[in-house]
Design a protein around this motif. Structure first.
Motif, mmCIF file in Angstrom:
data_model
loop_
_atom_site.group_PDB
_atom_site.id
_atom_site.type_symbol
_atom_site.label_atom_id
_atom_site.label_comp_id
_atom_site.label_asym_id
_atom_site.label_seq_id
_atom_site.Cartn_x
_atom_site.Cartn_y
_atom_site.Cartn_z
ATOM 1 N N LEU A 244 1.080 -1.021 -0.251
ATOM 2 C CA LEU A 244 0.250 -0.002 -0.018
ATOM 3 C C LEU A 244 1.069 1.560 -0.367
ATOM 4 C CD1 LEU A 244 -2.516 1.436 0.579
ATOM 5 C CD2 LEU A 244 -2.722 1.471 2.868
ATOM 6 N N LEU A 245 0.905 1.983 -0.786
ATOM 7 C CA LEU A 245 1.461 3.252 -1.053
ATOM 8 C C LEU A 245 0.036 4.546 -1.110
ATOM 9 C CD1 LEU A 245 4.049 4.938 -1.161
ATOM 10 C CD2 LEU A 245 3.246 5.508 -3.677
ATOM 11 N N THR A 246 0.455 4.691 0.317
ATOM 12 C CA THR A 246 -0.113 6.828 0.405
ATOM 13 C C THR A 246 0.145 7.912 0.196
ATOM 14 O OG1 THR A 246 -0.361 6.515 2.961
ATOM 15 C CG2 THR A 246 -1.224 5.372 1.928
ATOM 16 N N ASP A 247 1.228 7.736 -0.044
ATOM 17 C CA ASP A 247 2.015 8.970 0.352
ATOM 18 C C ASP A 247 3.211 8.965 -1.470
ATOM 19 O OD1 ASP A 247 4.139 11.560 -0.125
ATOM 20 O OD2 ASP A 247 4.293 10.598 2.342
ATOM 21 N N LEU A 248 3.066 9.042 -2.503
ATOM 22 C CA LEU A 248 3.859 9.541 -4.064
ATOM 23 C C LEU A 248 4.931 9.624 -3.709
ATOM 24 C CD1 LEU A 248 0.972 8.242 -4.164
ATOM 25 C CD2 LEU A 248 1.322 9.666 -6.480
ATOM 26 N N ASP A 249 5.345 10.654 -2.184
ATOM 27 C CA ASP A 249 6.698 11.020 -2.456
ATOM 28 C C ASP A 249 7.472 9.761 -1.575
ATOM 29 O OD1 ASP A 249 5.600 13.525 -3.680
ATOM 30 O OD2 ASP A 249 6.294 14.057 -1.045
ATOM 31 N N ARG A 250 7.092 8.777 -1.353
ATOM 32 C CA ARG A 250 7.943 7.523 -0.858
ATOM 33 C C ARG A 250 7.403 6.325 -1.924
ATOM 34 N NH1 ARG A 250 8.588 7.492 3.992
ATOM 35 N NH2 ARG A 250 10.965 6.140 3.592
ATOM 36 N N SER A 251 7.267 7.026 -3.158
ATOM 37 C CA SER A 251 7.237 5.659 -4.330
ATOM 38 C C SER A 251 8.715 4.923 -4.609
ATOM 39 C CB SER A 251 6.730 6.265 -5.689
ATOM 40 O OG SER A 251 7.739 7.062 -6.064
ATOM 41 N N THR A 252 9.497 5.546 -4.050
ATOM 42 C CA THR A 252 10.846 4.958 -4.921
ATOM 43 C C THR A 252 11.281 3.810 -3.642
ATOM 44 O OG1 THR A 252 11.998 7.357 -6.162
ATOM 45 C CG2 THR A 252 13.459 5.018 -5.153
ATOM 46 N N ALA A 253 11.046 3.871 -2.713
ATOM 47 C CA ALA A 253 11.379 2.417 -1.257
ATOM 48 C C ALA A 253 10.065 2.098 -1.433
ATOM 49 C CB ALA A 253 10.942 3.719 0.055
ATOM 50 N N PHE A 254 9.086 2.901 -1.521
ATOM 51 C CA PHE A 254 7.858 1.990 -1.710
ATOM 52 C C PHE A 254 8.693 0.236 -2.626
ATOM 53 C CE2 PHE A 254 3.152 0.258 -3.809
ATOM 54 C CZ PHE A 254 3.225 -0.214 -2.806
ATOM 55 N N CYS A 255 8.994 1.394 -4.158
ATOM 56 C CA CYS A 255 8.543 0.154 -5.322
ATOM 57 C C CYS A 255 10.046 -0.880 -5.418
ATOM 58 C CB CYS A 255 9.003 0.728 -6.764
ATOM 59 S SG CYS A 255 7.854 1.622 -6.989
ATOM 60 N N ASP A 256 10.521 -0.663 -3.823
ATOM 61 C CA ASP A 256 11.856 -1.376 -3.759
ATOM 62 C C ASP A 256 11.150 -1.987 -2.909
ATOM 63 O OD1 ASP A 256 13.639 0.370 -5.752
ATOM 64 O OD2 ASP A 256 14.651 1.411 -3.883
ATOM 65 N N ALA A 257 11.116 -2.108 -2.028
ATOM 66 C CA ALA A 257 10.636 -2.786 -0.484
ATOM 67 C C ALA A 257 9.661 -3.602 -2.024
ATOM 68 C CB ALA A 257 9.352 -2.854 -0.003
ATOM 69 N N VAL A 258 8.613 -3.969 -2.912
ATOM 70 C CA VAL A 258 7.998 -4.230 -3.243
ATOM 71 C C VAL A 258 8.806 -5.636 -3.629
ATOM 72 C CG1 VAL A 258 5.736 -4.828 -5.397
ATOM 73 C CG2 VAL A 258 5.681 -3.472 -3.333
ATOM 74 N N ASP A 259 10.043 -5.219 -4.952
ATOM 75 C CA ASP A 259 10.586 -5.707 -5.555
ATOM 76 C C ASP A 259 11.388 -6.209 -4.404
ATOM 77 O OD1 ASP A 259 11.929 -6.732 -8.110
ATOM 78 O OD2 ASP A 259 13.630 -4.830 -7.689
ATOM 79 N N ALA A 260 12.361 -6.622 -2.973
ATOM 80 C CA ALA A 260 12.556 -7.479 -2.723
ATOM 81 C C ALA A 260 11.964 -8.105 -1.589
ATOM 82 C CB ALA A 260 13.216 -6.318 -1.588
ATOM 83 N N LYS A 261 10.928 -7.518 -1.676
ATOM 84 C CA LYS A 261 9.601 -8.764 -1.059
ATOM 85 C C LYS A 261 9.807 -10.559 -2.278
ATOM 86 C CE LYS A 261 6.977 -10.384 1.959
ATOM 87 N NZ LYS A 261 7.610 -9.943 3.590
ATOM 88 N N GLY A 262 9.348 -9.911 -3.215
ATOM 89 C CA GLY A 262 9.506 -11.375 -4.410
ATOM 90 C C GLY A 262 7.843 -11.804 -4.218
ATOM 91 N N THR A 263 7.056 -11.587 -3.193
ATOM 92 C CA THR A 263 5.403 -12.517 -3.458
ATOM 93 C C THR A 263 4.710 -10.897 -3.530
ATOM 94 O OG1 THR A 263 5.794 -12.001 -1.113
ATOM 95 C CG2 THR A 263 6.923 -13.890 -1.999
ATOM 96 N N ILE A 264 4.939 -10.267 -3.789
ATOM 97 C CA ILE A 264 3.422 -8.993 -3.883
ATOM 98 C C ILE A 264 3.071 -9.115 -5.496
ATOM 99 C CG2 ILE A 264 2.944 -6.722 -3.996
ATOM 100 C CD1 ILE A 264 4.204 -7.813 -1.623
ATOM 101 N N ARG A 265 2.191 -9.763 -4.684
ATOM 102 C CA ARG A 265 0.725 -9.663 -6.262
ATOM 103 C C ARG A 265 -0.017 -8.335 -7.091
ATOM 104 N NH1 ARG A 265 -2.621 -14.492 -3.481
ATOM 105 N NH2 ARG A 265 -0.766 -16.262 -3.207
ATOM 106 N N ILE A 266 0.194 -7.563 -5.828
ATOM 107 C CA ILE A 266 -0.866 -6.129 -6.221
ATOM 108 C C ILE A 266 -0.151 -4.807 -4.840
ATOM 109 C CG2 ILE A 266 -3.229 -5.033 -5.601
ATOM 110 C CD1 ILE A 266 -4.637 -7.553 -5.717
ATOM 111 N N ALA A 267 -0.230 -3.801 -6.026
ATOM 112 C CA ALA A 267 0.194 -2.847 -5.236
ATOM 113 C C ALA A 267 -0.378 -1.931 -5.018
ATOM 114 C CB ALA A 267 1.435 -2.622 -5.739
ATOM 115 N N TYR A 268 -1.318 -1.384 -4.544
ATOM 116 C CA TYR A 268 -2.605 -0.415 -4.260
ATOM 117 C C TYR A 268 -2.143 0.815 -4.243
ATOM 118 C CZ TYR A 268 -5.527 -4.698 -3.295
ATOM 119 O OH TYR A 268 -5.913 -5.349 -3.357
ATOM 120 N N ILE A 269 -2.421 1.891 -5.241
ATOM 121 C CA ILE A 269 -1.871 3.356 -4.741
ATOM 122 C C ILE A 269 -2.887 4.091 -4.688
ATOM 123 C CG2 ILE A 269 -0.092 4.263 -6.400
ATOM 124 C CD1 ILE A 269 0.351 1.941 -7.913
ATOM 125 N N VAL A 270 -2.779 5.113 -4.431
ATOM 126 C CA VAL A 270 -4.022 5.720 -3.321
ATOM 127 C C VAL A 270 -3.605 7.333 -4.055
ATOM 128 C CG1 VAL A 270 -5.094 6.895 -1.851
ATOM 129 C CG2 VAL A 270 -4.799 4.883 -1.259
#
Length: 307
Positions: A244-270
């Motif tokens: 879940l991403l609620t602050d788009l200014d933190r999108s880089t950290a979010f995308c990196d965490a999603v990539d590192a997790k490896g099991t994420i199916r959906i990314a909800y972006i507000v």
């Protein structure tokens, strides 16, 4: 008038079941698992294995014409026997027989099938009259407790899992046929119950309804692992199968965490900015589905209101 052509049905005989009934499958179909139109099997007796069984799980609570647990189990087996991760949607769940049958199938082969049971909480007509006379109305606690969901469906599913009646007593009886064991053993399953509510578009668009829609995000991502219950203080959070991403200014950290997790199916972006949404989506792994949160809800609301 032309004479009516009689339909033929070719079956392969696989022998007989424990109750003496014939076990057969169709051979004139692309899918040989399709059952013939009629089954006459002792285990499908609705009086004994529907009404009688329900009485064991939720004593003295009546439900009209519950299906035989074993009839539903056999029906499901035709279609999900080789699909151990199947999700079964029961849109009119009634007494909860389908969810119960899914539990039995999972026990038999170690499956992780899920069942989504949906029902209203309607109160029977004769009970409504008595409740109205007592000055109660739909929505009152003492009215709703007699509804089909609260009085029958949820208690039956809970009893099946725990092996205990709503009064806390061990369920008497034994499951039969395909898998025999004491009903009091229950199942290694879990269940969660939700109540559908209406949320205003203003509340949703201002992100003030997140805690109430949080279970839906988790369910869409597969109902597995940890759930994100509140708006993340850091502006983003990653659970087991979704982020879940609620602050788009933190999108880089979010995308990196999603990539590192490896099991994420959906990314909800507000966001209400389509261009920024697309920019974040392009930085997500290709296996992750980006979802612009709240957009569908608000669009559907405007459509239903004719705006």
């Amino acid at each position: 008038m032309e004479p009516t052509k009689k339909s033929s049905l070719k079956l392969t005989n696989h022998g007989r079941a424990e109750d003496g009934s014939l076990v057969a499958s169709r051979v004139d179909s692309e899918d040989s698992r399709i059952a013939p139109t009629q089954w006459k099997i002792a285990s499908h007796n609705a009086s004994e294995h529907g009404s009688g069984l329900l009485e064991s799980f939720i004593p003295r609570r009546k439900f009209p014409f519950p299906k035989s647990l074993y009839a539903v189990e056999d029906t499901l087996r035709f279609y999900v026997a080789d699909k151990k991760e199947a999700i079964v949607l029961d849109f009119f769940s009634g007494s909860g027989t389908t969810a119960h049958a899914v539990m039995r199938l999972n026990r038999q082969d170690g499956g992780r099938r899920q069942c989504i049971s949906i029902t209203n909480n309607e109160v029977a007509a004769d009970e409504q009259a008595a409740l109205h006379k007592a000055g109660l109305r739909p929505g009152d606690v003492d009215w709703e407790k007699w509804g089909i969901c609260d009085y029958i469906t949820k208690p039956r599913i809970a009893a099946a899992i725990t092996g205990k009646t709503p009064e806390g007593k061990d369920i008497e009886g034994t499951y039969n046929f395909t898998d025999k064991f004491l009903m009091a053993e229950g199942f290694k399953e879990n269940a969660e119950f939700f109540t559908l509510t209406y949320e205003t578009p203003v509340t949703v668009s201002h992100n003030r309804a997140f805690e109430r829609i949080a279970p839906l995000l988790w369910m869409r991502a597969g109902s597995e692992g940890r759930r994100i219950e509140t708006i993340p203080a850091l502006g983003w959070e990653v659970a087991d199968t979704y982020g879940l991403l609620t602050d788009l200014d933190r999108s880089t950290a979010f995308c990196d965490a999603v990539d590192a997790k490896g099991t994420i199916r959906i990314a909800y972006i507000v966001t209400d900015d389509d261009r920024r949404f697309q920019a974040v989506a392009r930085h997500l792994p290709g296996t992750v589905e980006p979802v612009r949160l709240y957009e569908s809800y608000l669009t559907n609301f405007r459509f239903s209101m004719g705006r």
